[in-house]
Design a protein around this motif. Sequence first.
Motif, mmCIF file in Angstrom:
data_model
loop_
_atom_site.group_PDB
_atom_site.id
_atom_site.type_symbol
_atom_site.label_atom_id
_atom_site.label_comp_id
_atom_site.label_asym_id
_atom_site.label_seq_id
_atom_site.Cartn_x
_atom_site.Cartn_y
_atom_site.Cartn_z
ATOM 1 N N LEU A 135 7.361 6.475 5.899
ATOM 2 C CA LEU A 135 8.586 7.223 5.342
ATOM 3 C C LEU A 135 8.551 8.734 5.727
ATOM 4 N N VAL A 136 7.299 9.215 5.808
ATOM 5 C CA VAL A 136 7.255 10.668 6.367
ATOM 6 C C VAL A 136 7.435 10.756 7.781
ATOM 7 N N ARG A 137 7.039 9.604 8.711
ATOM 8 C CA ARG A 137 7.178 9.589 10.032
ATOM 9 C C ARG A 137 8.689 9.167 10.417
ATOM 10 N N ALA A 138 9.456 8.835 9.351
ATOM 11 C CA ALA A 138 10.942 8.472 9.626
ATOM 12 C C ALA A 138 11.783 9.518 9.169
ATOM 13 N N GLY A 139 10.962 10.607 8.782
ATOM 14 C CA GLY A 139 11.709 11.908 8.273
ATOM 15 C C GLY A 139 12.080 12.327 7.087
ATOM 16 N N PHE A 140 11.522 11.722 6.187
ATOM 17 C CA PHE A 140 11.635 11.869 4.531
ATOM 18 C C PHE A 140 10.586 12.911 4.015
ATOM 19 N N HIS A 141 11.131 13.658 2.951
ATOM 20 C CA HIS A 141 10.265 14.511 2.412
ATOM 21 C C HIS A 141 9.391 13.805 1.472
ATOM 22 N N ASP A 191 0.845 -1.237 0.134
ATOM 23 C CA ASP A 191 0.069 0.041 -0.083
ATOM 24 C C ASP A 191 1.057 1.239 0.195
ATOM 25 N N GLN A 192 0.831 1.955 -1.216
ATOM 26 C CA GLN A 192 1.745 3.005 -1.422
ATOM 27 C C GLN A 192 1.469 4.380 -0.212
ATOM 28 N N ASP A 193 0.124 4.160 0.118
ATOM 29 C CA ASP A 193 -0.078 5.469 0.970
ATOM 30 C C ASP A 193 0.659 5.174 2.279
ATOM 31 N N GLU A 194 0.135 3.938 2.704
ATOM 32 C CA GLU A 194 0.850 3.519 4.062
ATOM 33 C C GLU A 194 2.230 3.627 4.244
ATOM 34 N N ASP A 235 8.538 14.870 -1.935
ATOM 35 C CA ASP A 235 9.072 14.848 -3.124
ATOM 36 C C ASP A 235 9.997 13.515 -3.085
ATOM 37 N N GLU A 236 11.067 13.434 -2.279
ATOM 38 C CA GLU A 236 12.022 12.637 -2.236
ATOM 39 C C GLU A 236 11.403 11.068 -2.199
ATOM 40 N N ILE A 237 10.462 10.805 -1.388
ATOM 41 C CA ILE A 237 9.680 9.623 -1.392
ATOM 42 C C ILE A 237 8.919 9.075 -2.802
ATOM 43 N N TYR A 238 8.499 10.112 -3.582
ATOM 44 C CA TYR A 238 7.764 9.983 -4.694
ATOM 45 C C TYR A 238 9.057 9.489 -5.653
#
Length: 158
Positions: free
Chosen positions: A30-36, A22-25, A38-41
């Motif tokens: 990854l956001v909780r881990a501190g990543f932005h 699940d890409q949203d999950e 645009d970089e996640i995408y």
Amino acid sequence: MFDILMYLFENFIHSETEIRVDQDELTEELVRAGFHHDEIYKALSWLEKLAALQESDTNPYLAHMSAMPVTRIFTQEEEMRLDVECRGFLMFLEQIKVLDASTREMVIDRVMEIDAAEFCLEDLKWVVLMVLFNVPGKENAYAQMEDLLFEEPEGPLH
């Protein structure tokens, strides 16, 4: 972007838990881990393109060429990203049969898509490992590459 790829690889490669599809999950984690975002995408797009390379039309052509000695000519852009040490390591991996022509091209393709200011031999080793992990039938090559990545060198290779 490369940090996200490393995070995903290190956290899910040896995990007993099922890799999230699940890409949203996954994005939320990854956001909780501190990543932005645009970089996640970019990282998730990189992984999708890696999966798509297995279905490429060039693979059957390259598979027939793997038995023949092939000289790889690098473009100027590739030479800028892959220094002499990296290119030499790719050749070494082909000589010891960790990579064949098809997987070598997959590695080069994925390296060229990495959005990072600097790229070194250690980064290349991780990309090779990620590619081999995602190619069915390359379990032995993956294990051999894993040994090369984690073992301390005892001296010159030659």
